[in-house]
Design an enzyme around this catalytic site. Sequence first.
Site, short mmCIF file in Angstrom:
data_model
loop_
_atom_site.label_atom_id
_atom_site.label_comp_id
_atom_site.label_asym_id
_atom_site.label_seq_id
_atom_site.Cartn_x
_atom_site.Cartn_y
_atom_site.Cartn_z
CG HIS A 1 -10.98 -10.65 -64.57
ND1 HIS A 1 -10.39 -9.94 -63.54
CD2 HIS A 1 -12.10 -9.96 -64.90
CE1 HIS A 1 -11.13 -8.88 -63.26
NE2 HIS A 1 -12.18 -8.87 -64.07
CD GLU A 49 -11.32 -15.18 -63.79
OE1 GLU A 49 -10.11 -15.15 -64.13
OE2 GLU A 49 -11.79 -14.48 -62.87
#
Length: 423
Positions: free
Chosen positions: A311, A384
Site C-alpha cells: 500500500h 505502506e
Amino acid sequence: MFSSRRKAVTVAAAACLVLLAPIQASVSAEPTGATAAQDLATYTVPNTDSKTRTEINRTGAQVIAVSGAVATVEATPAQAEQLRAAGFALNDETKVADALKRINPAQAQQVPGDFPPGYEGYHNLDEMNAELDTVVKDHPDIASKSSIGKSFEGRDIPVLKISDNVGQDEDEPEVLFNCNQHAREHLTTEMCLRIANRFTDDYATDQAVKDAVDNREIWIIPVVNPDGSSYDVESGQFQGWRKNRQDSGTDLNRNWGYKWGCCGGSDDDPNGETYRGTAEWSAPETAAMRDFIDSRVVGGAQQIKAAIDFHTYSELVLWPFGHTSDDVTEDMTQEEYDRFARVGGEMAQANGYTPQQSSDLYVTDGDSLDWMWGQHKILAYTFEMYPANGGGIDGFYPPDDVIEKETARNDSAVDILIREAGA
C-alpha cells in the site's frame, strides 16, 4: 530495469486502449452517492496515537498517513466539524480538489486512459498486462500468467506465477505479493512489476534470485482493484479514488471475512472511504482473492506461507492484528507474535520503514492482513510505501522519477520474506 521493455509494452498497450475504449466509456460514470473530491479536504492533526486515530476514523473521516504523532486526515466538512467538536485540532486545511488541480495537467495535456504528464513511467492497466505478457514471453520456462477472477466491471485480475518448474504444482513453500487494493496507490503496482521483472530477468545471473525461484513458488498480483485503478486515471487526470467501482464503492481492504465489521475499524456508510460493503466478501475482487488463496490449500495444508500486501503511504511494515491492540489473542500466541515482530523488524531495517503491529497505526477490521493470518496462518505483512509523509493527497501520487529507487528499496525485504517462507 524497465526502459527497453517499457517502450515495447507501451506500443502494445496503445493498441489495447483503442480496442477497449467503448468498454471504458460505458463504465466511467460516478457511482451513486460517492463522495466527490470537491467535498473533501485534508488536515494535519497533532498529538495523535493509535486510540485517537481510531476515533478519527470512526467519524467517517480517514487517516491517510502518519508521521510520528501527526496524522494526515481526509474529511468532509461535516466530519471536520465533528472532529473539532470532539476536541481535535485540525491544521493545514487543503481542499482535495485544489491538491489534485496542482498535480493534474491542463486540459490540452490530458491523455484519456493514461497517467498525466510527469507520470508516464507508471503502467496503466493495459500496459501492466502487456508487461506481464512480455515477462512470460521472455521467460516461458519460469513464468506463467493467469487470472484469479473478475472485477465488478468484468476485468480480469491477473496473477503471475514464477517457479523453476512453472507448469507444475511443486511441493515448495509459496509466497504471495499483491498490490493496488486501493485504486490511487499506483506506486504499489510498480512494486509488484519490479518483483516480477527481478525474479525473471535476473534468474540467469543472480544466484540469490535463482535459489529463490528454484525453491519457492512466487505469486504476484499487481492490481487487485483494476476498475478503481483504471477509473483513477481514465480521464487523463487523477481522481483521488480509493475504493472499487461497485455502487458507491467498497473499500476492498475492509471487505475480507475475518472479524469483518467487528471492532469499529471500518465504515457502514456506503459514502465512507472505508466502507466495508454489504457483507463480508460482497466485493467480487476480495472474493476472487479469497478463492485464489483458498485454492492453495493442498492436502489440507496452505501452501502460501508468507505474503506482503503493498500500500501507500507512510513507510511502515505492519503485521497482524489490526482489529485488536492485544499482542496475544485466541488466534495469536506470544511465540507467533514474536516471529512477526522479529521478521518485520528485519525487513524494516532493510528498507528503512517503521515496524509496528497494524493496530498501532489504528484499528481496522475486515482487512487482508488479519484474514491471511487468522484464516490460513500465512505470515502476512502490509507495507505502506513511499513517501513517509506526502502532506496530503499528493502523497498518493509521487512523480515517476521515484519509481526505480522506491521499489528497489524493498528488494532486500522481499528477499527476507521469501527466505522466511521456508522457515
